[in-house]
Design an enzyme around this catalytic site. Structure first.
Site, PDB file in Angstrom:
ATOM      1  N   SER A 154       2.435  -2.976   4.596  1.00  0.00           N
ATOM      2  CA  SER A 154       1.577  -1.835   4.919  1.00  0.00           C
ATOM      3  C   SER A 154       1.341  -1.881   6.420  1.00  0.00           C
ATOM      4  O   SER A 154       2.166  -2.409   7.162  1.00  0.00           O
ATOM      5  CB  SER A 154       0.261  -1.906   4.141  1.00  0.00           C
ATOM      6  OG  SER A 154      -0.527  -0.753   4.380  1.00  0.00           O
ATOM      7  N   ASN A 191       0.854  -1.186   0.000  1.00  0.00           N
ATOM      8  CA  ASN A 191       0.000   0.000   0.000  1.00  0.00           C
ATOM      9  C   ASN A 191       0.891   1.237   0.000  1.00  0.00           C
ATOM     10  O   ASN A 191       1.490   1.567   1.023  1.00  0.00           O
ATOM     11  CB  ASN A 191      -0.902  -0.008   1.230  1.00  0.00           C
ATOM     12  CG  ASN A 191      -1.766   1.248   1.335  1.00  0.00           C
ATOM     13  OD1 ASN A 191      -1.830   2.047   0.398  1.00  0.00           O
ATOM     14  ND2 ASN A 191      -2.423   1.436   2.462  1.00  0.00           N
ATOM     15  N   ASP A 210      -1.716  -2.907   9.555  1.00  0.00           N
ATOM     16  CA  ASP A 210      -2.491  -4.114   9.850  1.00  0.00           C
ATOM     17  C   ASP A 210      -3.752  -4.228   9.003  1.00  0.00           C
ATOM     18  O   ASP A 210      -4.269  -5.322   8.790  1.00  0.00           O
ATOM     19  CB  ASP A 210      -2.848  -4.137  11.335  1.00  0.00           C
ATOM     20  CG  ASP A 210      -1.602  -4.148  12.212  1.00  0.00           C
ATOM     21  OD1 ASP A 210      -0.752  -5.036  12.010  1.00  0.00           O
ATOM     22  OD2 ASP A 210      -1.471  -3.257  13.073  1.00  0.00           O
ATOM     23  N   GLY A 234      -8.095  -2.568  13.340  1.00  0.00           N
ATOM     24  CA  GLY A 234      -7.923  -1.153  13.058  1.00  0.00           C
ATOM     25  C   GLY A 234      -8.889  -0.580  12.051  1.00  0.00           C
ATOM     26  O   GLY A 234      -8.883   0.630  11.807  1.00  0.00           O
ATOM     27  N   GLU A 235      -9.744  -1.413  11.455  1.00  0.00           N
ATOM     28  CA  GLU A 235     -10.708  -0.958  10.463  1.00  0.00           C
ATOM     29  C   GLU A 235     -12.062  -0.732  11.120  1.00  0.00           C
ATOM     30  O   GLU A 235     -12.546  -1.590  11.863  1.00  0.00           O
ATOM     31  CB  GLU A 235     -10.838  -1.984   9.333  1.00  0.00           C
ATOM     32  CG  GLU A 235      -9.521  -2.277   8.625  1.00  0.00           C
ATOM     33  CD  GLU A 235      -8.920  -1.049   7.976  1.00  0.00           C
ATOM     34  OE1 GLU A 235      -9.584  -0.443   7.118  1.00  0.00           O
ATOM     35  OE2 GLU A 235      -7.774  -0.683   8.333  1.00  0.00           O
ATOM     36  N   ARG A 267      -2.670  10.837  10.120  1.00  0.00           N
ATOM     37  CA  ARG A 267      -1.902   9.709   9.586  1.00  0.00           C
ATOM     38  C   ARG A 267      -0.504  10.123   9.141  1.00  0.00           C
ATOM     39  O   ARG A 267       0.449   9.353   9.248  1.00  0.00           O
ATOM     40  CB  ARG A 267      -2.664   9.086   8.412  1.00  0.00           C
ATOM     41  CG  ARG A 267      -1.919   7.968   7.701  1.00  0.00           C
ATOM     42  CD  ARG A 267      -2.775   7.318   6.647  1.00  0.00           C
ATOM     43  NE  ARG A 267      -3.805   6.488   7.262  1.00  0.00           N
ATOM     44  CZ  ARG A 267      -3.627   5.226   7.635  1.00  0.00           C
ATOM     45  NH1 ARG A 267      -2.440   4.664   7.480  1.00  0.00           N
ATOM     46  NH2 ARG A 267      -4.595   4.538   8.156  1.00  0.00           N
TER      47      ARG A 267
END
Length: 397
Positions: free
Chosen positions: A84, A27, A86, A349-350, A190
């Site tokens: 990337s 990613n 998690d 984490g999503e 981020r």
């Protein structure tokens, strides 16, 4: 074909074959956006020196990796390397579990190379290998070395069902309340990398709130219970059967523990040792053995105490602070039923919709590049015979 290496603690190591062909899913926007540069300048030279051949594919959108592995000819590769945070590993595993051949697809070895913000899975693997806790490029170098060495270990997989009828799989964690809010609300920072979580923690502490819900779980060692007859919970969905779960509209089985409290600061179900590269949340975890490490923090904890808990988590000493509000219990299944939509819910984490969710762990369901000796995955999780008192035992710090 996979080879067996030297025996460690009585168990043969499963190793990647040589020469080794890997598909790298990267990613380019993960973390601080340096993943491609890091791969080209750090990972690629190490792979070439180790005799690995690879194909690099960059993801272009959310769930792109999930779509790719759903249709990929996996026989072309000896392992899938995920570079990337998690979230991308979450996509890959769920894509594999959505395939018609999911039972063999999920056995394709996976590797986590950290290039995101949290990097919890990579940090856990680094810990299992006996390495010091490191971050950023040092963590990436350690994990790439583990890939070059090719050792594999079986890891737990968490099967989840939501009230809206969806089924998904977790490789790391389910969070609700404070920890999920910090994860989601810090997304706007981020570009700061892992510092975003520290900033998010302080911002949420300044506006600390509680979350209302019902938490139930089946502890490791609970006495067995006869579940009412009927079709398996997962009869029309791919994946292993969750034999310990009943439909969400039914009460939990009688051998489950229902937490009497209904006000929480956070609930965290964790499969691995780390919740972030510098968050040593579950020092007792090894990633296998069919255990979910369930933590919950009851309402009423002072802000200063909560801050000390999170600061101590960097070294894994938060359980030594004797906080009466913090409870830990090892479980094989759990159910969380939020009473409103106030708190956020995250899986690996999503973010998910805040709704009732339940899960069961399946030991040794996938192979992960790791430096730890191979652990026997054991049978599917089932309550072990024990006294009635231990069924509701909890461990407080």
């Amino acid at each position: 074909m996979y080879s067996e290496g030297s025996r460690i603690q009585g168990h043969p190591r499963r190793l990647l074959p040589r020469p080794c062909r890997v598909l790298v899913l990267l990613n380019p926007r993960g973390g601080t956006g340096k993943a491609l540069h890091l791969f080209q300048n750090r990972v690629q030279p190490m792979l070439q020196e180790a005799g690995f051949s690879f194909q690099l594919r960059q993801t272009e959108r959310r769930n792109h990796a999930r779509e790719l592995v759903r249709t990929e000819d996996l026989s072309s590769w000896d392992a899938l390397v995920v570079m990337s945070g998690d979230g991308l590993m979450h996509e890959v595993v769920n894509g594999l579990m959505e395939r018609p051949d999911w039972e063999t697809a999920i056995q394709k070895p996976l590797c986590s190379l950290p290039a995101g913000s949290g990097n919890a899975l990579a940090a856990s693997v680094n810990h299992y290998a006996g390495n010091e806790q490191v971050t950023n490029e040092d963590l990436l170098t350690n994990c790439t070395l583990l890939l070059c060495h090719g050792g594999l270990s079986p890891m737990n997989l968490l099967s989840l069902h939501t009230a809206s009828g969806s089924r998904l799989f977790s490789v790391l964690s389910l969070g609700w309340g404070f920890v999920a809010d910090v994860d989601v609300e810090s997304e706007k920072y981020r570009c700061l990398g892992k510092i975003r979580f520290t900033l998010g923690t302080f911002l949420r502490l300044a506006a600390l709130r509680t979350y209302h819900g019902t938490l139930s779980y089946l502890p490791v060692g609970a006495p067995s219970s006869k579940i009412s007859a009927g079709p398996p919970l997962d009869h029309d969905q791919p994946g292993p059967v969750d034999s310990l779960l009943v439909p969400l509209e039914q009460p939990v089985p009688e051998n489950w523990t229902v937490v009497p409290d209904h006000e929480f600061v956070l609930v965290l179900a964790l499969l691995h040792s780390h919740l972030g590269s510098e968050m040593f949340a579950a020092p007792m975890a090894r990633g296998s053995g069919g255990v979910v490490h369930l933590f919950y923090l009851r309402a009423g904890v002072p802000r200063a105490t909560l801050l000390r808990l999170f600061m101590a988590m960097e070294k894994g000493t938060h359980m030594d602070l004797d906080c009466p509000n913090l409870v830990y219990v090892p479980v094989v299944a759990f159910r969380l039923e939020p009473h409103d939509t106030r708190g956020m819910l995250t899986v690996d984490g999503e973010q998910l919709v805040s709704e009732a969710v339940q899960g069961q762990v399946h030991p040794g369901r996938f192979q992960l590049v790791s430096g730890c000796p191979e652990l026997k995955p054991g049978p599917e999780p089932s309550p072990l015979p024990c006294s009635e008192d231990s069924a509701s035992s909890e461990f407080t710090s």
